[in-house]
Design a protein around this motif. Structure first.
Motif, short mmCIF file in Angstrom:
data_model
loop_
_atom_site.label_atom_id
_atom_site.label_comp_id
_atom_site.label_asym_id
_atom_site.label_seq_id
_atom_site.Cartn_x
_atom_site.Cartn_y
_atom_site.Cartn_z
N CYS A 115 0.85 -1.31 0.04
CA CYS A 115 -0.02 -0.07 0.14
C CYS A 115 0.81 1.21 0.13
N GLU A 116 2.09 1.13 0.65
CA GLU A 116 2.81 2.48 0.59
C GLU A 116 3.23 3.20 -0.67
N PRO A 117 3.89 2.42 -1.85
CA PRO A 117 4.15 3.03 -2.87
C PRO A 117 3.14 3.75 -3.66
N VAL A 118 1.76 3.18 -3.52
CA VAL A 118 0.68 3.67 -4.13
C VAL A 118 0.15 4.84 -3.50
N CYS A 119 0.24 5.07 -2.20
CA CYS A 119 -0.38 6.05 -1.40
C CYS A 119 0.02 7.31 -1.65
N PRO A 120 -0.93 8.20 -2.10
CA PRO A 120 -0.65 9.54 -2.59
C PRO A 120 -0.32 10.57 -1.24
N ALA A 121 -0.78 10.01 -0.27
CA ALA A 121 -0.63 10.92 1.15
C ALA A 121 0.70 10.41 1.81
#
Length: 404
Positions: free
Chosen positions: A87-93
């Motif tokens: 989830c981290e690489p795709v998270c814009p926040a």
């Protein structure tokens, strides 16, 4: 859990809580949902509560006291999560979900709430004399104490499961030091509810190993780098790329270049962003075959495959289907847990595909030798039974032609 009202309210600044989570980490999630397609457990469950934003909603409920630690959903989701950090690489926040998960398990898995198998494995891993004895029996590589620019981290269970891997690395990097007196890096503790102990063990290992620490375990690399610093820790493929070492030769099957796929290490890819380097090395010595899903978790996830074997297989089986559909000869792993997971799954279905570590592939190409066929140690059945009970309650030694 799935309604828009609840998720929209959840991303607002949290009221004063119980001090379980870093509020800045918890408040960063805006519940946008970009993480859902990347999450393996959401893919198999289609349950919002089993997604990263759903779990962060549960964390907020725990922090504010709306849910108690003994709430069944909290216990289940803290365990069901793979901790793969996809989830981290795709998270814009820029949500640091891995850190939140460690804080959650630090609180959720205290005392009797920690899975017994995880407790046993951590107890073994932090006893360096026991690890050394394991190495003596399994005969991993070792060098006399000496000043060195680089040191090989043996890995607490890797030295027992795959002792030949350390010998293979020494053929690729002849000048690397392999101190026998080295302990656990602490990744096992950090992922199982004892993050401070995990950091303590990482700092201790940093004192035990001189120079740059090279590791053949992607998960250990990410944990160590987070504690000791990025310049101090290299995963093997990254180290070969940084030092300009170039593999030679090729791996062939029936007179043609072998078709080789890869299974990424989740923490190596998602935590350290290392994924191009092993693919480039494979392409040098074989025909690299991209396979859909090779960048997602294989279900090993440290202790996960032992604590939740059924869920682990649900994650693994579609990946094995994809590798077989691609008609590859080998699947390369860059983490011993992933290697064991792949070997077990492929052997169980009688597949002709073989899983090998990247180091063994490169050494075989350079030396013109067949890849090793030895069967690694299996985890004792008593450990598997411990894992089930907790759910119910809650290579060759010489290679020529390597240039640097």
């Amino acid at each position: 859990m799935t309604g828009h009202v609840e998720t929209n309210e959840a991303h607002r600044t949290s009221p004063p809580g119980r001090g379980i989570f870093d509020p800045q980490l918890l408040d960063r999630c805006i519940s946008c949902g970009f993480c859902l397609p990347a999450c393996p457990t959401y893919a198999v469950s289609q349950d919002e509560g089993s997604s990263p934003r759903g779990r962060i909603t549960l964390m907020r409920a725990l922090e504010t006291g709306r849910l108690d630690e003994d709430d069944p959903r909290l216990r289940e989701e803290s365990s069901f999560c793979l901790g793969c950090r996809a989830c981290e690489p795709v998270c814009p926040a820029g949500v640091q979900y891995g850190d939140l998960l460690e804080e959650w398990r630090d609180h959720q898995w205290r005392g009797r709430h920690r899975p017994p198998l995880a407790q046993v494995l951590m107890m073994v891993a932090e006893r360096t004399p026991l690890l050394r004895a394991m190495g003596v029996v399994r005969r991993h590589a070792r060098t006399a104490p000496r000043p060195a620019d680089t040191s090989l981290m043996l890995g607490c269970f890797e030295r027992g499961l795959y002792p030949g891997l350390s010998w293979t690395v020494r053929t690729l990097l002849p000048d690397i030091a392999v101190p026998a007196q080295q302990g656990c890096c602490g990744a096992l503790h950090a992922h199982n509810g004892e993050s401070e102990r995990g950091r303590e063990l990482a700092r201790r290992l940093g004192e035990e190993l001189p120079g740059v620490i090279v590791t053949t375990a992607g998960g250990c690399a990410a944990h160590l780098a987070g504690v000791l610093g990025r310049d101090r820790v290299h995963e093997l493929s990254e180290h070969l790329a940084k030092t300009g070492a170039a593999p030679v030769g090729e791996v062939t099957v029936d007179g043609r270049r072998a078709r080789v796929a890869i299974q990424d290490s989740c923490h190596l890819r998602n935590g350290l962003r290392v994924f191009a380097e092993p693919r480039a090395l494979i392409s040098t010595v074989a025909e690299f075959v991209p396979v859909t899903g090779d960048d997602s978790c294989c279900g090993s996830a440290g202790t996960y495959s032992l604590l939740r074997p059924r869920d682990s297989r649900r994650i693994l089986d579609p990946k094995l289907d994809a590798f077989e559909a691609a008609a590859v000869d080998y699947v390369v792993a860059v983490n011993p847990g992933c290697l064991r997971q792949l070997q077990t799954g492929l052997r169980r279905r009688g597949s002709a595909i073989r899983a090998v570590h990247l180091a063994d592939l490169l050494a075989a190409a350079a030396g013109g030798r067949p890849l090793p066929r030895g069967v690694p140690w299996r985890v004792p059945r008593i450990l598997t039974r411990l894992g089930r009970g907790s759910r119910q309650r809650g290579a060759a030694r010489s290679t020529d032609g390597w240039s640097a």
